[in-house]
Design an enzyme around this catalytic site. Structure first.
Site, PDB file in Angstrom:
ATOM      1  N   CYS A 210       6.560 -65.496  -2.809  1.00  0.00           N
ATOM      2  CA  CYS A 210       6.464 -64.042  -2.640  1.00  0.00           C
ATOM      3  C   CYS A 210       5.155 -63.522  -3.223  1.00  0.00           C
ATOM      4  O   CYS A 210       4.419 -62.782  -2.567  1.00  0.00           O
ATOM      5  CB  CYS A 210       7.661 -63.368  -3.310  1.00  0.00           C
ATOM      6  SG  CYS A 210       7.597 -61.565  -3.255  1.00  0.00           S
TER       7      CYS A 210
ATOM      8  N   GLU B 236      10.434 -65.179   3.798  1.00  0.00           N
ATOM      9  CA  GLU B 236       9.430 -64.120   3.837  1.00  0.00           C
ATOM     10  C   GLU B 236       9.113 -63.729   5.278  1.00  0.00           C
ATOM     11  O   GLU B 236       9.076 -62.549   5.634  1.00  0.00           O
ATOM     12  CB  GLU B 236       8.147 -64.566   3.122  1.00  0.00           C
ATOM     13  CG  GLU B 236       8.220 -64.559   1.618  1.00  0.00           C
ATOM     14  CD  GLU B 236       8.180 -63.160   1.027  1.00  0.00           C
ATOM     15  OE1 GLU B 236       7.903 -62.194   1.769  1.00  0.00           O
ATOM     16  OE2 GLU B 236       8.435 -63.038  -0.177  1.00  0.00           O
TER      17      GLU B 236
END
Length: 210
Positions: free
Chosen positions: A131, A197
């Protein structure tokens, strides 16, 4: 090459998918509809609350004082990011306390919290690093172009392109290198986070231009 660098290189295909995604294209050029960004902002705030909890668990499991200090400061960085979201939410009349998470959001938060609860500190770092590294990469790539004062997503781009955010990503990568081993579960965990993601961006409903 460090383990963090190796994992990033192994997953550059997914990083490129994220950069080339229609959602990110809309951020880059300021063409993303406000309604889509509002939805993303609410989902991301829900995600960041889980991400903060994962950091808190990592702090508890850190085997040394330096690790505790590092995870504490990274947790503080998440709260700073949430403050930006809250400021934007107020401007667009979004109630972040009433967010209903999408399936993609829940898949990511469930993965993070399960990893932070059940796995060792190295795998926790492997789950959380993508992330930070991906957003630093996206912010820096988008900031290569001129971002004018009138650009609707200027603050978003500048937040993730900032040296301060890069420093946070590097700090987490340093923890990954310190605590994780070059073993298959670490590689699998890192890639799964990268896949989630991309899936998170894909969950944002972007109207067709055709």
């Amino acid at each position: 090459m460090t383990l963090a660098q190796l994992l990033w290189q192994e997953n550059r295909d997914l990083a490129q998918q994220a950069l080339d995604h229609p959602f990110m294209h809309g951020i880059r050029y300021g063409t993303l509809p406000y309604a889509v960004f509002q939805h993303y902002l609410a989902q991301d705030a829900f995600f960041l609350n889980a991400y903060a909890r994962a950091y808190a668990l990592a702090l508890v499991y850190a085997p040394d004082t330096q690790g505790m200090r590092d995870f504490y400061e990274l947790l503080s960085g998440v709260f700073a990011e949430l403050t930006l979201h809250e400021r934007n939410a107020k401007g667009w009349d979004i109630d972040l306390t009433q967010v209903v998470p999408d399936t993609a959001t829940l898949a990511y938060t469930d993965f993070l919290l399960a990893t932070a609860t059940l796995r060792d500190i190295g795998e926790i770092c492997a789950a959380m690093t993508p992330c930070m590294r991906l957003y630093a990469f996206l912010g820096q790539m988008l900031a290569f172009q001129e971002v004018t004062e009138a650009h609707p997503y200027r603050d978003w781009i500048h937040t993730y392109a900032a040296p301060e955010f890069e420093a946070l990503a590097v700090r987490l990568e340093t923890l990954l290198d310190r605590y994780a081993s070059d073993i298959p579960p670490v590689h699998t965990t890192y890639r799964r986070a990268m896949q989630l993601e991309v899936a998170f961006f894909s969950a944002q409903a972007i109207p067709s231009t055709s």
